[in-house]
Each structure stands twice: as C-alpha cells, then as structure tokens.
Motif scaffolding. Structure first.
Motif, short mmCIF file in Angstrom:
data_model
loop_
_atom_site.label_atom_id
_atom_site.label_comp_id
_atom_site.label_asym_id
_atom_site.label_seq_id
_atom_site.Cartn_x
_atom_site.Cartn_y
_atom_site.Cartn_z
N LEU A 1 0.94 -1.13 0.11
CA LEU A 1 0.08 0.01 -0.02
C LEU A 1 0.80 1.14 -0.07
O LEU A 1 0.57 2.16 -0.77
N LEU A 2 1.74 1.47 0.97
CA LEU A 2 2.59 2.64 0.80
C LEU A 2 3.59 2.72 -0.33
O LEU A 2 3.62 3.86 -0.92
N LYS A 3 3.84 1.67 -1.00
CA LYS A 3 4.56 1.81 -2.17
C LYS A 3 3.64 2.23 -3.33
O LYS A 3 4.00 3.41 -4.09
N TYR A 4 2.55 1.65 -3.42
CA TYR A 4 1.65 1.95 -4.62
C TYR A 4 0.93 3.45 -4.33
O TYR A 4 0.75 4.05 -5.16
N ALA A 5 0.88 3.60 -3.20
CA ALA A 5 0.25 4.95 -2.87
C ALA A 5 1.09 5.99 -3.12
O ALA A 5 0.58 7.32 -3.65
N ALA A 6 2.43 5.93 -2.69
CA ALA A 6 3.34 6.94 -3.18
C ALA A 6 3.45 7.34 -4.64
O ALA A 6 3.47 8.43 -5.35
N ASP A 7 3.43 5.99 -5.44
CA ASP A 7 3.45 6.00 -6.71
C ASP A 7 2.12 6.80 -7.36
O ASP A 7 2.33 7.17 -8.54
N THR A 8 1.23 6.76 -6.79
CA THR A 8 -0.28 7.51 -7.25
C THR A 8 -0.49 8.90 -6.68
O THR A 8 -1.74 9.29 -6.70
N GLY A 9 0.49 9.39 -5.86
CA GLY A 9 0.34 10.84 -5.55
C GLY A 9 0.16 11.05 -4.24
O GLY A 9 -0.40 12.09 -3.61
N TYR A 10 -0.10 10.06 -3.43
CA TYR A 10 -0.38 10.11 -1.94
C TYR A 10 0.96 10.38 -1.20
O TYR A 10 1.92 9.88 -1.54
N ARG A 11 1.12 11.08 -0.02
CA ARG A 11 1.90 10.89 0.74
C ARG A 11 1.61 9.74 1.48
O ARG A 11 0.70 9.36 2.22
N ALA A 12 2.47 8.78 1.36
CA ALA A 12 2.13 7.30 2.12
C ALA A 12 3.13 7.40 3.53
O ALA A 12 4.18 7.54 3.50
N VAL A 13 2.02 6.92 4.68
CA VAL A 13 2.78 7.11 6.11
C VAL A 13 2.40 5.81 6.88
O VAL A 13 1.28 5.41 6.47
N LEU A 14 3.15 5.23 7.47
CA LEU A 14 2.89 3.93 8.20
C LEU A 14 2.75 4.62 9.76
O LEU A 14 3.54 5.32 10.09
N MET A 15 1.78 4.14 10.42
CA MET A 15 1.56 4.05 11.72
C MET A 15 1.65 2.63 12.49
O MET A 15 0.93 1.91 12.06
N GLU A 16 2.68 2.56 13.28
CA GLU A 16 3.13 1.26 14.01
C GLU A 16 3.32 1.34 15.37
O GLU A 16 4.48 2.06 15.43
N PRO A 17 2.36 1.12 16.09
CA PRO A 17 2.58 1.21 17.74
C PRO A 17 3.81 0.59 18.25
O PRO A 17 4.31 0.82 19.22
N ASP A 18 4.08 -0.64 17.61
CA ASP A 18 5.17 -1.66 18.24
C ASP A 18 6.60 -1.01 17.93
O ASP A 18 6.89 -1.01 16.63
N PRO A 19 7.36 -0.50 18.94
CA PRO A 19 8.39 -0.04 18.60
C PRO A 19 9.60 -0.47 17.68
O PRO A 19 10.23 -0.20 16.80
N ALA A 20 9.63 -1.98 17.74
CA ALA A 20 10.48 -2.76 17.18
C ALA A 20 9.91 -2.93 15.56
O ALA A 20 10.84 -2.59 14.66
N LEU A 21 8.72 -2.78 15.18
CA LEU A 21 8.07 -3.09 14.12
C LEU A 21 8.57 -1.74 13.47
O LEU A 21 8.82 -1.54 12.22
N ALA A 22 8.16 -0.76 14.03
CA ALA A 22 8.26 0.81 13.72
C ALA A 22 9.68 1.10 13.27
O ALA A 22 9.99 1.49 11.94
N ALA A 23 10.71 0.29 13.97
CA ALA A 23 12.13 0.83 13.69
C ALA A 23 12.33 -0.18 12.55
O ALA A 23 13.30 0.32 11.74
N ALA B 1 10.48 -0.96 9.94
CA ALA B 1 9.73 -0.23 8.91
C ALA B 1 10.77 0.96 8.49
O ALA B 1 10.97 1.18 7.36
N ALA B 2 10.98 1.90 9.33
CA ALA B 2 11.51 2.98 9.20
C ALA B 2 13.24 2.61 8.36
O ALA B 2 13.61 3.37 7.67
#
Length: 189
Positions: A53-75, A77-78
């Motif tokens: 979703l993030l990849k395709y959304a960026a390709d279609t003009g969206y600002r693509a952002v992830l919200m991940e509350p788990d610190p390890a998963l967020a790190a 992804a970042a």
C-alpha cells in the motif's frame, strides 16, 4: 519519468486528436507529474499489505505514511524507508485515508478510535466480510458510539477476488482512488 511508447501512439509528437487538450493526458503519457495534493494514505500496522500500500500510494500521488505502535516493528519499517507517524494528529482533517491492515492486533480498537476522532476522510479495516469484524467489539468496548463505528469501511477495496498482499493493496488503493474521484469503481464509466 521514463517515456514508454505504446502501440497506438508515439507521443513524441503533438496530439492530432479531435478534442481539446486535457492536462490529464500529459500525466497519463508521462509528460507531466501528477499534481501534488493533500492526499495522505495512512497504513496502520506494519504488514505485507501495508508495505505494498505504501509503495503504490506513493506512486499514485499520496503521501504514504505508516503508523505502527510496536517500537521494534516501527524501527524495522523506518530502516526500510517507511515514513512513520506517531499519531493521527499529524494530518489535517479530511486529508487522510486510513487503512488498518491487521484486524488481529491488540491495538486495533485504539488505532481505529483515534482515526475516527481525527476526522480522517476515510477509515477502513481489512477483513473477511463473511465474519463479524473484531473492530465492532473493540470500538464498542472503548465507548465509541455506534454511529461512529458505522463509519468504518469493511470490506475495503474493489472486489477483484484479491488474496495476495500486492493484490489486496491494488484493490484497496483502486477503491480509494475511485472514492476520492466520486466514481463507483469497476468497469462502468
């Protein structure tokens, strides 16, 4: 953007069509960039579907952002290049399309409650429409009124029979684009 000629048109020339010039034609043919807007796609929870979703959304003009509350998963992804947001407060009301990509997470209720409270443009959650969504109980347990719970879209995306993460992302994004453009989706024009 690279120019990829198609069989019907070699658009290295001016249009000789019998119509007025439509600026969207330049975008479709790679001669102009998609106009920047205030569209934001927020994928909630780092999952394979969220990655697509993030990849395709960026390709279609969206600002693509992830919200991940788990610190390890967020790190993780970042480290993979995802833009992260800590809360829905980062987005202006009416700009964010929020897609919750895992209905089994214990943070499901708070994530959806916060998305609804943010006045996101659209909020949806993945899940099999043949089963009651766990979000209903999770939101009710948090005291979210029934009329607000009803704003959560489920199922999400166009019904193309998608099963694989990339297909689910394509169907979801196509549905969001159709909705933003006031179209029903599908093959009817």
């Amino acid at each position: 953007m690279a120019h990829v000629p198609d069989r019907e048109h070699d658009h290295d020339h001016e249009h000789d069509h019998d119509h007025e010039h439509d600026p969207t034609c330049d975008v479709a043919h790679g001669k102009a960039e998609l106009p920047a807007g205030d569209k934001v796609l927020v994928a909630v929870f780092a999952t394979p579907v969220a990655g697509f979703l993030l990849k395709y959304a960026a390709d279609t003009g969206y600002r693509a952002v992830l919200m991940e509350p788990d610190p390890a998963l967020a790190a993780a992804a970042a480290a993979g290049g995802a833009e992260l947001a800590g809360s829905m407060d980062a987005f202006a009301p009416g700009t964010a399309d929020v897609v919750v990509t895992d209905h089994h997470r214990e943070e499901l209720g708070p994530a959806l409650r916060d998305a609804l409270a943010s006045k996101a443009r659209w909020v949806g959650i993945m899940g099999n429409p043949r089963h009651e969504g766990p979000h209903l109980r999770a939101l009710a347990d948090l005291g979210v009124p029934a009329d607000e719970i009803a704003l959560v879209h489920r199922p999400i995306g166009l019904n193309i029979g998608s099963r694989a993460p990339a297909e689910i992302a394509v169907a979801t994004l196509a549905g969001l684009i159709a909705d933003r453009n006031g179209k029903p989706g599908g093959f009817e024009f």
